[in-house]
Design an enzyme around this catalytic site. Sequence first.
Site, mmCIF file in Angstrom:
data_model
loop_
_atom_site.group_PDB
_atom_site.id
_atom_site.type_symbol
_atom_site.label_atom_id
_atom_site.label_comp_id
_atom_site.label_asym_id
_atom_site.label_seq_id
_atom_site.Cartn_x
_atom_site.Cartn_y
_atom_site.Cartn_z
ATOM 1 N N HIS A 194 38.182 45.487 21.635
ATOM 2 C CA HIS A 194 38.385 44.043 21.789
ATOM 3 C C HIS A 194 39.742 43.659 21.229
ATOM 4 C CE1 HIS A 194 37.855 39.719 21.620
ATOM 5 N NE2 HIS A 194 38.411 39.803 20.415
ATOM 6 N N ASN A 213 33.837 49.236 27.393
ATOM 7 C CA ASN A 213 35.299 49.376 27.444
ATOM 8 C C ASN A 213 35.958 49.476 26.071
ATOM 9 O OD1 ASN A 213 35.059 46.722 26.722
ATOM 10 N ND2 ASN A 213 36.166 45.885 28.473
ATOM 11 N N PHE A 272 26.200 37.991 32.291
ATOM 12 C CA PHE A 272 26.165 39.223 31.503
ATOM 13 C C PHE A 272 26.153 38.979 29.996
ATOM 14 C CE2 PHE A 272 30.619 38.238 32.535
ATOM 15 C CZ PHE A 272 31.220 38.274 31.276
ATOM 16 N N THR A 327 40.616 44.422 31.205
ATOM 17 C CA THR A 327 39.187 44.272 30.891
ATOM 18 C C THR A 327 38.369 45.296 31.683
ATOM 19 O OG1 THR A 327 39.520 41.916 30.488
ATOM 20 C CG2 THR A 327 37.258 42.643 30.900
ATOM 21 N N ARG A 352 46.940 43.514 23.601
ATOM 22 C CA ARG A 352 46.178 43.439 24.850
ATOM 23 C C ARG A 352 46.681 44.483 25.846
ATOM 24 N NH1 ARG A 352 41.494 40.365 25.734
ATOM 25 N NH2 ARG A 352 42.191 40.176 27.888
ATOM 26 N N ARG A 383 41.761 51.691 27.161
ATOM 27 C CA ARG A 383 40.660 51.663 28.132
ATOM 28 C C ARG A 383 40.919 52.631 29.286
ATOM 29 N NH1 ARG A 383 40.247 45.111 27.755
ATOM 30 N NH2 ARG A 383 38.621 44.967 26.157
ATOM 31 N N TYR A 440 31.602 35.856 21.115
ATOM 32 C CA TYR A 440 31.762 35.729 22.571
ATOM 33 C C TYR A 440 31.295 34.370 23.092
ATOM 34 C CZ TYR A 440 32.997 40.677 23.113
ATOM 35 O OH TYR A 440 33.630 41.895 23.059
ATOM 36 N N LYS A 468 34.664 48.531 19.461
ATOM 37 C CA LYS A 468 33.292 48.107 19.708
ATOM 38 C C LYS A 468 32.325 49.278 19.454
ATOM 39 C CE LYS A 468 34.304 45.880 23.849
ATOM 40 N NZ LYS A 468 34.264 44.791 24.885
ATOM 41 N N GLU A 512 39.418 34.152 15.578
ATOM 42 C CA GLU A 512 38.686 35.404 15.375
ATOM 43 C C GLU A 512 38.992 36.010 13.997
ATOM 44 O OE1 GLU A 512 39.698 37.652 18.908
ATOM 45 O OE2 GLU A 512 38.500 36.333 20.176
HETATM 46 P P1 IDP Z 1 38.309 41.163 27.260
HETATM 47 O O1 IDP Z 1 37.427 42.009 26.365
HETATM 48 O O2 IDP Z 1 39.287 42.004 28.011
HETATM 49 O O3 IDP Z 1 38.967 40.032 26.518
HETATM 50 P P2 IDP Z 1 36.478 39.162 28.364
HETATM 51 O O4 IDP Z 1 36.607 38.496 29.679
HETATM 52 O O5 IDP Z 1 36.760 38.363 27.147
HETATM 53 O O6 IDP Z 1 37.375 40.500 28.397
HETATM 54 O O7 IDP Z 1 34.994 39.740 28.278
HETATM 55 C C1 IDP Z 1 34.500 40.263 27.065
HETATM 56 C C2 IDP Z 1 33.778 41.549 27.358
HETATM 57 O O8 IDP Z 1 32.635 41.279 28.175
HETATM 58 C C3 IDP Z 1 34.595 42.572 28.149
HETATM 59 O O9 IDP Z 1 35.412 43.381 27.328
HETATM 60 C C4 IDP Z 1 33.518 43.376 28.831
HETATM 61 O O10 IDP Z 1 33.009 44.403 27.977
HETATM 62 C C5 IDP Z 1 32.419 42.346 29.064
HETATM 63 N N1 IDP Z 1 32.491 41.818 30.437
HETATM 64 C C6 IDP Z 1 33.446 41.016 30.947
HETATM 65 N N2 IDP Z 1 33.207 40.700 32.233
HETATM 66 C C7 IDP Z 1 32.054 41.336 32.552
HETATM 67 C C8 IDP Z 1 31.274 41.404 33.758
HETATM 68 O O11 IDP Z 1 31.611 40.832 34.792
HETATM 69 N N3 IDP Z 1 30.144 42.178 33.673
HETATM 70 C C9 IDP Z 1 29.758 42.824 32.547
HETATM 71 N N4 IDP Z 1 30.470 42.783 31.396
HETATM 72 C C10 IDP Z 1 31.597 42.042 31.397
HETATM 73 MG MG MG Z 2 38.208 38.310 25.698
#
Ligand code: IDP
Ligand code: MG
Length: 160
Positions: A126, A123, A68, A102, A96, A113, A60, A20, A137
Amino acid sequence: ALPVHGIAGTNQERTFLAVKPDGVQRGIVGDIIARFEKRGYKLVGLKMVWPTKEMAESHYADLSKKPFFGGLVNFFSSGPIVCMCWEGKDIIKQGRQMLGETQPLASKPGSIRGDFSIDLGRNICHGSDSPEAAAHELAMWFPEGVNDWSKTVDAWVYES
Ligand code: IDP
Ligand code: MG
Protein backbone atom coordinates in the site's frame (compact mmCIF):
# COMPACT_ATOMS: atom_id res chain seq x y z
CA ALA A 1 17.78 26.43 8.95
CA LEU A 2 16.78 22.98 10.18
CA PRO A 3 14.55 21.05 7.76
CA VAL A 4 10.86 20.89 8.62
CA HIS A 5 9.95 17.26 8.12
CA GLY A 6 6.82 16.05 6.38
CA ILE A 7 6.13 19.02 4.11
CA ALA A 8 5.08 17.88 0.61
CA GLY A 9 7.26 19.36 -2.11
CA THR A 10 10.40 19.49 0.05
CA ASN A 11 13.26 17.00 0.43
CA GLN A 12 11.53 16.01 3.69
CA GLU A 13 8.24 14.95 2.11
CA ARG A 14 6.78 11.90 3.86
CA THR A 15 4.49 9.06 2.85
CA PHE A 16 2.86 6.04 4.42
CA LEU A 17 3.79 2.73 2.82
CA ALA A 18 2.73 -0.69 4.08
CA VAL A 19 3.49 -4.29 3.29
CA LYS A 20 0.09 -5.96 3.35
CA PRO A 21 -0.54 -9.41 4.92
CA ASP A 22 0.31 -11.23 1.68
CA GLY A 23 3.70 -9.52 1.44
CA VAL A 24 4.50 -10.38 5.04
CA GLN A 25 3.45 -14.02 4.55
CA ARG A 26 5.51 -14.30 1.40
CA GLY A 27 8.66 -12.91 3.00
CA ILE A 28 9.06 -9.81 0.83
CA VAL A 29 9.35 -7.25 3.64
CA GLY A 30 13.13 -7.05 3.43
CA ASP A 31 13.15 -6.69 -0.35
CA ILE A 32 10.64 -3.85 -0.23
CA ILE A 33 12.54 -1.97 2.46
CA ALA A 34 15.80 -2.52 0.56
CA ARG A 35 14.43 -0.93 -2.63
CA PHE A 36 13.61 2.34 -0.88
CA GLU A 37 16.80 2.31 1.18
CA LYS A 38 18.99 1.72 -1.86
CA ARG A 39 17.29 4.46 -3.83
CA GLY A 40 18.34 6.91 -1.11
CA TYR A 41 15.10 7.45 0.76
CA LYS A 42 15.09 7.68 4.54
CA LEU A 43 13.12 5.31 6.75
CA VAL A 44 11.69 7.32 9.64
CA GLY A 45 8.98 4.96 10.93
CA LEU A 46 8.71 1.16 10.99
CA LYS A 47 6.52 -1.30 12.89
CA MET A 48 4.42 -4.45 12.55
CA VAL A 49 0.71 -4.13 13.32
CA TRP A 50 -2.06 -6.69 13.06
CA PRO A 51 -4.97 -4.48 11.94
CA THR A 52 -8.40 -5.03 13.47
CA LYS A 53 -11.38 -5.02 11.12
CA GLU A 54 -12.17 -1.53 12.39
CA MET A 55 -8.66 -0.32 11.50
CA ALA A 56 -8.95 -1.89 8.04
CA GLU A 57 -12.35 -0.23 7.50
CA SER A 58 -10.97 3.12 8.56
CA HIS A 59 -7.84 2.79 6.40
CA TYR A 60 -9.93 1.99 3.31
CA ALA A 61 -12.92 4.19 4.25
CA ASP A 62 -12.91 5.90 0.84
CA LEU A 63 -13.69 2.50 -0.76
CA SER A 64 -16.56 1.57 1.60
CA LYS A 65 -19.17 1.70 -1.18
CA LYS A 66 -17.25 -0.69 -3.46
CA PRO A 67 -18.48 -4.26 -3.87
CA PHE A 68 -15.05 -5.64 -2.93
CA PHE A 69 -14.86 -3.66 0.33
CA GLY A 70 -15.80 -6.60 2.60
CA GLY A 71 -13.21 -8.88 1.08
CA LEU A 72 -10.60 -6.14 1.19
CA VAL A 73 -11.24 -5.49 4.89
CA ASN A 74 -11.12 -9.23 5.71
CA PHE A 75 -7.87 -9.61 3.80
CA PHE A 76 -6.22 -6.51 5.29
CA SER A 77 -7.02 -7.68 8.82
CA SER A 78 -6.06 -11.34 8.17
CA GLY A 79 -2.52 -10.98 9.52
CA PRO A 80 0.13 -8.47 10.45
CA ILE A 81 1.18 -5.69 8.11
CA VAL A 82 4.44 -3.74 8.17
CA CYS A 83 3.85 -0.01 8.51
CA MET A 84 6.50 2.35 7.21
CA CYS A 85 7.02 6.07 6.96
CA TRP A 86 9.50 7.01 4.24
CA GLU A 87 10.94 10.47 3.72
CA GLY A 88 12.56 12.24 0.77
CA LYS A 89 12.08 14.32 -2.36
CA ASP A 90 8.85 13.43 -4.25
CA ILE A 91 8.43 10.29 -2.12
CA ILE A 92 4.61 10.24 -2.37
CA LYS A 93 4.61 9.98 -6.18
CA GLN A 94 7.86 8.00 -6.43
CA GLY A 95 6.60 5.56 -3.82
CA ARG A 96 3.47 4.89 -5.88
CA GLN A 97 5.61 4.38 -8.98
CA MET A 98 7.90 1.96 -7.17
CA LEU A 99 4.80 0.02 -6.02
CA GLY A 100 3.45 -0.24 -9.57
CA GLU A 101 -0.15 -0.11 -10.76
CA THR A 102 -3.06 -1.14 -8.54
CA GLN A 103 -3.63 -3.97 -11.03
CA PRO A 104 -0.53 -6.20 -10.89
CA LEU A 105 -1.05 -7.43 -14.45
CA ALA A 106 -0.65 -3.81 -15.62
CA SER A 107 2.44 -3.24 -13.47
CA LYS A 108 5.83 -3.05 -15.13
CA PRO A 109 8.60 -5.47 -14.26
CA GLY A 110 10.90 -3.59 -11.90
CA SER A 111 8.00 -2.38 -9.79
CA ILE A 112 7.13 -4.21 -6.58
CA ARG A 113 3.72 -5.36 -7.80
CA GLY A 114 5.10 -6.16 -11.25
CA ASP A 115 7.83 -8.30 -9.76
CA PHE A 116 5.94 -10.06 -6.98
CA SER A 117 2.20 -10.22 -7.64
CA ILE A 118 -0.50 -11.33 -10.05
CA ASP A 119 -3.97 -10.72 -8.55
CA LEU A 120 -5.57 -7.38 -7.68
CA GLY A 121 -6.57 -8.46 -4.19
CA ARG A 122 -3.07 -9.82 -3.44
CA ASN A 123 -0.96 -6.91 -4.62
CA ILE A 124 1.51 -6.90 -1.71
CA CYS A 125 1.77 -3.26 -0.77
CA HIS A 126 0.00 0.00 0.00
CA GLY A 127 1.12 3.56 -0.62
CA SER A 128 -0.50 6.95 0.04
CA ASP A 129 -1.74 8.50 -3.21
CA SER A 130 -1.63 12.23 -2.32
CA PRO A 131 -0.19 14.62 0.28
CA GLU A 132 -3.60 14.69 2.00
CA ALA A 133 -3.77 10.90 2.12
CA ALA A 134 -0.19 10.70 3.40
CA ALA A 135 -0.92 13.10 6.27
CA HIS A 136 -4.16 11.27 7.12
CA GLU A 137 -2.65 7.77 6.96
CA LEU A 138 0.51 8.71 8.89
CA ALA A 139 -1.65 10.19 11.65
CA MET A 140 -3.69 7.00 11.75
CA TRP A 141 -0.84 4.46 11.71
CA PHE A 142 1.82 6.44 13.57
CA PRO A 143 -0.10 8.42 16.21
CA GLU A 144 3.04 8.22 18.37
CA GLY A 145 4.99 10.04 15.64
CA VAL A 146 8.11 9.06 13.72
CA ASN A 147 11.85 9.73 13.97
CA ASP A 148 13.37 13.04 12.84
CA TRP A 149 16.89 11.68 12.41
CA SER A 150 19.40 13.22 10.03
CA LYS A 151 20.98 10.88 7.52
CA THR A 152 24.63 11.73 7.05
CA VAL A 153 24.75 10.25 3.54
CA ASP A 154 22.13 12.73 2.28
CA ALA A 155 24.88 15.00 0.95
CA TRP A 156 25.71 12.15 -1.47
CA VAL A 157 22.07 11.63 -2.47
CA TYR A 158 20.91 15.26 -2.87
CA GLU A 159 22.73 18.09 -4.64
CA SER A 160 21.19 20.54 -2.18
P1 IDP B 1 -4.12 1.25 -4.44
O1 IDP B 1 -3.80 0.20 -3.40
O2 IDP B 1 -3.25 1.11 -5.64
O3 IDP B 1 -4.10 2.64 -3.87
P2 IDP B 1 -7.04 1.43 -4.36
O4 IDP B 1 -7.92 1.81 -5.50
O5 IDP B 1 -6.87 2.41 -3.27
O6 IDP B 1 -5.62 0.98 -4.97
O7 IDP B 1 -7.61 0.07 -3.76
C1 IDP B 1 -7.11 -0.44 -2.55
C2 IDP B 1 -6.88 -1.92 -2.71
O8 IDP B 1 -8.14 -2.57 -2.93
C3 IDP B 1 -6.03 -2.31 -3.92
O9 IDP B 1 -4.64 -2.27 -3.64
C4 IDP B 1 -6.50 -3.71 -4.21
O10 IDP B 1 -5.83 -4.67 -3.39
C5 IDP B 1 -7.97 -3.66 -3.81
N1 IDP B 1 -8.82 -3.44 -4.99
C6 IDP B 1 -8.91 -2.31 -5.72
N2 IDP B 1 -9.80 -2.43 -6.72
C7 IDP B 1 -10.28 -3.69 -6.63
C8 IDP B 1 -11.24 -4.43 -7.40
O11 IDP B 1 -11.81 -3.95 -8.38
N3 IDP B 1 -11.46 -5.72 -6.98
C9 IDP B 1 -10.84 -6.27 -5.91
N4 IDP B 1 -9.93 -5.60 -5.16
C10 IDP B 1 -9.66 -4.33 -5.51
MG1 MG C 1 -5.36 3.60 -2.56
